[in-house]
Design an enzyme around this catalytic site. Structure first.
Site, PDB file in Angstrom:
ATOM      1  N   THR A 112       0.829  -1.199   0.000  1.00 52.63           N
ATOM      2  CA  THR A 112       0.000   0.000   0.000  1.00 52.63           C
ATOM      3  C   THR A 112       0.863   1.248   0.000  1.00 52.63           C
ATOM      4  OG1 THR A 112      -1.558   1.297   1.348  1.00 52.63           O
ATOM      5  CG2 THR A 112      -0.121  -0.210   2.518  1.00 52.63           C
ATOM      6  N   ASP A 113       0.325   2.335  -0.563  1.00 54.62           N
ATOM      7  CA  ASP A 113       1.039   3.611  -0.529  1.00 54.62           C
ATOM      8  C   ASP A 113       1.114   4.183   0.882  1.00 54.62           C
ATOM      9  OD1 ASP A 113      -1.657   4.298  -0.294  1.00 54.62           O
ATOM     10  OD2 ASP A 113      -1.588   5.902  -1.774  1.00 54.62           O
ATOM     11  N   GLU A 114       0.325   3.626   1.809  1.00 58.97           N
ATOM     12  CA  GLU A 114       0.330   4.144   3.176  1.00 58.97           C
ATOM     13  C   GLU A 114       1.645   3.885   3.907  1.00 58.97           C
ATOM     14  OE1 GLU A 114      -3.228   3.726   5.541  1.00 58.97           O
ATOM     15  OE2 GLU A 114      -4.399   3.225   3.762  1.00 58.97           O
TER      16      GLU A 114
ATOM     17  N   TYR B 212      -1.797  -0.402  10.984  1.00 62.38           N
ATOM     18  CA  TYR B 212      -1.981  -1.081   9.690  1.00 62.38           C
ATOM     19  C   TYR B 212      -0.794  -0.842   8.778  1.00 62.38           C
ATOM     20  CZ  TYR B 212      -3.288  -1.368   4.782  1.00 62.38           C
ATOM     21  OH  TYR B 212      -3.270  -1.614   3.433  1.00 62.38           O
TER      22      TYR B 212
ATOM     23  N   LYS C 150       2.191  -3.392   7.190  1.00 63.45           N
ATOM     24  CA  LYS C 150       2.449  -3.579   5.763  1.00 63.45           C
ATOM     25  C   LYS C 150       3.888  -3.213   5.417  1.00 63.45           C
ATOM     26  CE  LYS C 150       0.029  -4.769   3.004  1.00 63.45           C
ATOM     27  NZ  LYS C 150      -0.203  -6.153   2.517  1.00 63.45           N
TER      28      LYS C 150
END
Length: 329
Positions: free
Chosen positions: A126-128, A154, A158
């Site tokens: 994810t870009d997060e 979260y 990741k």
């Protein structure tokens, strides 16, 4: 690719990936492994079960003994790991399950992939993991080489699984690729996420909660564009590399909600502002130059096309919401 294991394939992005890939590659065999936790549902796979090149197996990536037996029997050559806990709000309330599934689960898959000498392990990220960007600097954008600085449990989980994958490439020579994608939307997305939740509440004429002032910005991508990019990476991506996948559609949350209400002819006064999420990231934006220039990927859908297609799907499958809510209970 001969036999592909798709973990988390009963979830939103995973099931859309399987619909795309089983159609594109009828001579390849696809095995969906999923624990069927609350966001995943067997109903998402209903049409896939009619296909000769698809098989579903219920199981937990946290169970290394189960995985060892599965890998030994099935002889996979490609792994695509969608399996993850993903909802940020839930990670704030209960971070432990995110560490267990997203880190330990990925570790178990990497160990099995090393033991059974798979030819490709692709990690869905994810870009997060990059953290967020300021709202007042719209020219700033994340590259694959940007610093990793996750904000929530979260995104920490990741980022950790990404580092695990890269370490298995560096240390053991495991054939790893990673993709980091922006916010997805499309068919079968569980209605804890912004777009399906807004649709469902609008159709019921219920208040739609909006964190803070609703000005937080996300880059939105239609799920099919994401999955086409994954397919390209599997076939053309360079081992050991990370690829950003974005939609070139930066929209504020309030803009997305108003767009949906306007399309559905619902009043804007359904919008209700609520206290902001803890540690709420301001803005995400990623560069897709690498995957475009090196692998030739291009977007197929604009936000306008994609949101219309998504809302039409939900209108045509309104009973789907009842089915998945019954499962959660």
């Amino acid at each position: 690719m001969k036999k592909i294991l798709v973990t988390g394939g009963a979830g939103f992005i995973g099931c859309n990936f399987l619909y795309l890939m089983t159609y594109r590659y009828p001579d390849s065999n696809f095995v969906c492994l999923d624990l069927l936790t609350y966001p995943e549902n067997f109903v998402n796979l209903s049409d896939l079960n009619k296909k000769n090149n698809f098989k579903f197996i219920k199981g937990d990536i946290k169970d290394s003994t189960f995985l060892d037996s599965l890998f030994d029997i099935e002889k996979f050559d490609t792994i695509v790991n969608f399996a993850a806990e993903t909802h940020v709000d839930t990670s704030i309330k209960n971070p432990k399950i995110f560490l267990e599934t997203n880190i330990i689960g990925t570790f178990n898959l990497l160990e099995m992939s090393k033991k059974y000498k798979i030819s490709r392990f692709h990690q869905i990220s994810t870009d997060e993991v990059y953290g967020d960007l300021p709202l007042d600097k719209p020219d700033e954008i994340f590259l694959e080489t940007s610093m990793i600085k996750p904000s929530s449990p979260y995104s920490v989980s990741k980022a950790s699984s990404d580092f695990l994958c890269l370490s298995y490439y560096r240390t053991y020579g495991l054939p790893i690729t990673i993709s980091r994608c922006s916010n997805n939307y499309g068919p079968y997305q569980y209605p804890e996420k912004l777009i399906p939740l807004t649709f469902l509440k609008a159709m019921k004429n219920e208040n739609i909660p909006v964190y803070g002032n609703g000005e937080n910005i996300r880059d939105w991508i239609y799920v099919e564009d994401h999955n086409i990019a994954i397919d390209i990476i599997l076939h053309k991506g360079k081992i050991g590399e990370v690829y950003n996948i974005g939609g070139h559609s930066e929209k504020s949350n309030i803009y997305v909600i108003k767009t949906i209400l306007n399309i559905l002819n619902k009043p804007l006064d359904l919008i209700t502002f609520v206290p902001d999420r803890l540690g709420h990231d301001k803005r995400y934006a990623i560069s897709t130059q690498k995957i475009e220039n090196e692998l030739g990927w291009k977007l197929k859908y604009s936000f306008e096309n994609g949101i219309e297609k998504t809302l039409n799907f939900y209108k045509d499958h309104i009973d789907w919401f009842d089915i998945i809510y019954k499962k959660k209970k």
